[in-house]
Design a protein around this motif. Structure first.
Motif, PDB file in Angstrom:
ATOM      1  N   THR A 181       0.825  -1.208   0.000  1.00  0.00           N
ATOM      2  CA  THR A 181       0.000   0.000   0.000  1.00  0.00           C
ATOM      3  C   THR A 181       0.861   1.262   0.000  1.00  0.00           C
ATOM      4  O   THR A 181       0.407   2.325  -0.425  1.00  0.00           O
ATOM      5  N   LEU A 193      -0.356  -6.210  -1.100  1.00  0.00           N
ATOM      6  CA  LEU A 193      -1.589  -6.432  -1.858  1.00  0.00           C
ATOM      7  C   LEU A 193      -1.458  -7.738  -2.645  1.00  0.00           C
ATOM      8  O   LEU A 193      -0.404  -7.991  -3.233  1.00  0.00           O
ATOM      9  N   ILE A 196      -3.320  -5.959  -7.683  1.00  0.00           N
ATOM     10  CA  ILE A 196      -3.503  -4.522  -7.893  1.00  0.00           C
ATOM     11  C   ILE A 196      -3.881  -4.294  -9.351  1.00  0.00           C
ATOM     12  O   ILE A 196      -3.366  -4.989 -10.246  1.00  0.00           O
ATOM     13  N   ILE A 250     -10.496  -7.823  -9.465  1.00  0.00           N
ATOM     14  CA  ILE A 250     -10.361  -7.482  -8.048  1.00  0.00           C
ATOM     15  C   ILE A 250     -11.749  -7.252  -7.464  1.00  0.00           C
ATOM     16  O   ILE A 250     -12.510  -6.411  -7.946  1.00  0.00           O
ATOM     17  N   SER A 253     -11.941  -3.203  -3.126  1.00  0.00           N
ATOM     18  CA  SER A 253     -10.734  -2.418  -2.887  1.00  0.00           C
ATOM     19  C   SER A 253     -11.099  -1.140  -2.152  1.00  0.00           C
ATOM     20  O   SER A 253     -12.239  -0.682  -2.192  1.00  0.00           O
ATOM     21  N   ASN A 254     -10.119  -0.583  -1.444  1.00  0.00           N
ATOM     22  CA  ASN A 254     -10.331   0.662  -0.704  1.00  0.00           C
ATOM     23  C   ASN A 254     -10.470   1.821  -1.684  1.00  0.00           C
ATOM     24  O   ASN A 254     -10.029   1.724  -2.833  1.00  0.00           O
ATOM     25  N   SER A 257      -6.001   3.208  -2.601  1.00  0.00           N
ATOM     26  CA  SER A 257      -5.341   1.901  -2.486  1.00  0.00           C
ATOM     27  C   SER A 257      -3.861   2.021  -2.180  1.00  0.00           C
ATOM     28  O   SER A 257      -3.242   1.051  -1.764  1.00  0.00           O
TER      29      SER A 257
END
Ligand code: ADP
Ligand code: ASP
Ligand code: MG
Length: 411
Positions: A181, A193, A196, A250, A253-254, A257
């Protein structure tokens, strides 16, 4: 036989023991039945030493000679890796860029790969060679001279080979066990991660996360190369490391990221230039001709027809920029003064989630303000926000942003 590309970075080939360890990894893949293309970097520290020598002799160097010197580190490791593999009874041969040939543009020190005809290496695979060890970072320009691909360019060599040989995968072996991150050297809270998205990796790389060279991510995205980053220091399974892949692969996810930084930036300001059409074109045209990569740009509100123009650039291009702008002073361009601030860094937050969620910029600015960090320049795109700050606050800013966006926690 299926082809696999394995790239070993500088720390992974830093001495003979590490070269042996890397060669063993290659041996494992050969035993599985792959024909392997190994891309090697120079031993760690070597390229910096070579660049240092060039700078000392000639600060505004001729880029063709820069390439002649700095490409040499990879030649050594390619030969040593081939010899190590031969000692393990694995048929291997080294290849310098021009021998393959890795054909590039003539933009010395920042060349782009145009074509890698696979015929020569394929013919050798056909004759029983199992490993082609290729010197990364280098190629041959249309001018017939050796070129280099920009710092970190071996990653790009690796992905370009994976595309040219239709490799099953491109594995980038390095000194961390994947993409995090943020740089794990800046905060222990950085989280690895598993996957990505290409676009996020592209932004992180171009904003300074040097784990992959930007161009390598571009190529992987364009040619659908299965790209993986993993550690050369640990035993590896087929699922190890970080896979760089399409967004659709994916699940969660935040919003943000990752946090990236570029430590060695400089800020230059031209005081009192005329505020009229053509001025920006003159300034940035002149810098581009001098080979300067301008990044952020701000123009102040003008007063009485004059304005100030501020831009950022990598610190090692300041001499070039100063020389070029001094050269045109009083001729193509009138200005009162050129001020250089060599003490700045760029910190950025990246995430495809920003497309659909607002408030990230406001939160970022609040975090920096709470830490008493002054923002000098801001730029944004759809999936990133970057700020220029004093270098002494860089680590603090990265850590504070990583905390505030809770990147230590998975989505
Ligand atoms: P190599 O010599 O193998 O090419 P580099 O030094 O170019 O290795 O890249 C690996 C380094 O990138 C790591 O040691 C780490 O400090 C740095 N890095 C920066 N940002 C990140 C990130 N987000 N994830 C992983 N590593 C990162
Ligand atoms: N040796 C080159 C560099 O240090 C290329 C690379 O390692 O990717 O930039
Ligand atoms: Mg690298």
């Amino acid at each position: 036989m299926p082809v696999l590309v394995m790239k070993f970075g500088g720390t992974s080939v830093a001495n003979l023991d590490r070269i042996r360890r890397a060669a063993k990894r290659v041996g494992v893949e050969v035993a599985k039945g792959y024909d392997v293309i190994v891309i090697v970097s120079a031993m760690s520290g070597k390229t910096n030493e070579l660049v240092g020598w060039v700078d000392e002799i000639s600060p505004l160097y001729d880029a063709r000679e820069y390439d002649a010197v700095v490409s040499s580190g990879e030649n050594v490791t390619a030969g040593l890796m081939a010899l190590t593999l031969q000692e393990m009874d694995i048929p291997a041969r080294s290849w310098q860029g021009w021998q393959v040939p890795v054909m590039t543009t003539d933009t010395h020190a920042a060349a782009r790969i145009e074509d890698i005809p696979p015929a020569n290496i394929m013919a050798k695979f056909g004759e029983g060679m199992r490993v082609a060890v290729v010197a990364g970072f280098q190629g041959i320009g249309q001018d017939g001279r050796i070129t280099t691909l920009g710092r970190g360019g071996s990653d790009t060599t690796a992905v370009a080979f994976a595309a040219a040989f239709d490799a099953e995968r491109c594995d980038i072996y390095t000194d961390v066990d994947g993409v995090y991150t943020t740089d794990p050297r800046i905060t222990a809270k950085a989280r690895k991660l598993d996957k990505i998205a290409f676009e996020e990796m592209l932004e992180l790389a171009s904003l300074g996360a040097k784990v992959l060279q930007t161009r390598s991510v571009e190529l992987a995205m364009r040619y659908k190369v299965k790209l993986r980053v993993l550690s050369s220091f640990e035993e590896q399974s087929d699922e190890a490391g970080t896979l760089v892949c399409d967004e659709e692969e994916i699940m969660e996810s935040n919003v943000v990221s990752g946090v990236a930084y570029s430590r060695d930036e400089a800020k230059m300001t031209l005081l009192s230039v005329a505020d009229r059409p053509g001025i920006a074109s003159t300034i940035f045209g002149c810098l581009s001709e001098a080979g300067v990569n301008v990044d952020m740009i701000v123009q102040n509100i003008s007063e009485e027809g004059r304005t100030d123009m501020t831009f950022s650039l990598p610190i090692d291009q300041v001499k070039r920029a100063e020389a070029a702008l001094t050269e045109i002073k009083g001729k193509a361009l009138n200005y009162a003064e050129l001020i250089t601030d060599p003490g700045v860094s760029k910190v950025s937050v990246v995430g495809i989630g920003m497309r659909s969620q607002s408030g990230v910029a406001a939160k970022m600015f609040k975090v920096l303000s709470d830490e008493g960090i002054n923002i000098k320049v801001i730029t944004t795109s759809e999936i990133k926000i970057s700020v220029l700050i004093d270098r002494k606050y860089m680590e603090l800013a990265v850590q504070a942003l990583h905390d505030a966006f809770e990147l230590e926690k998975a989505a």
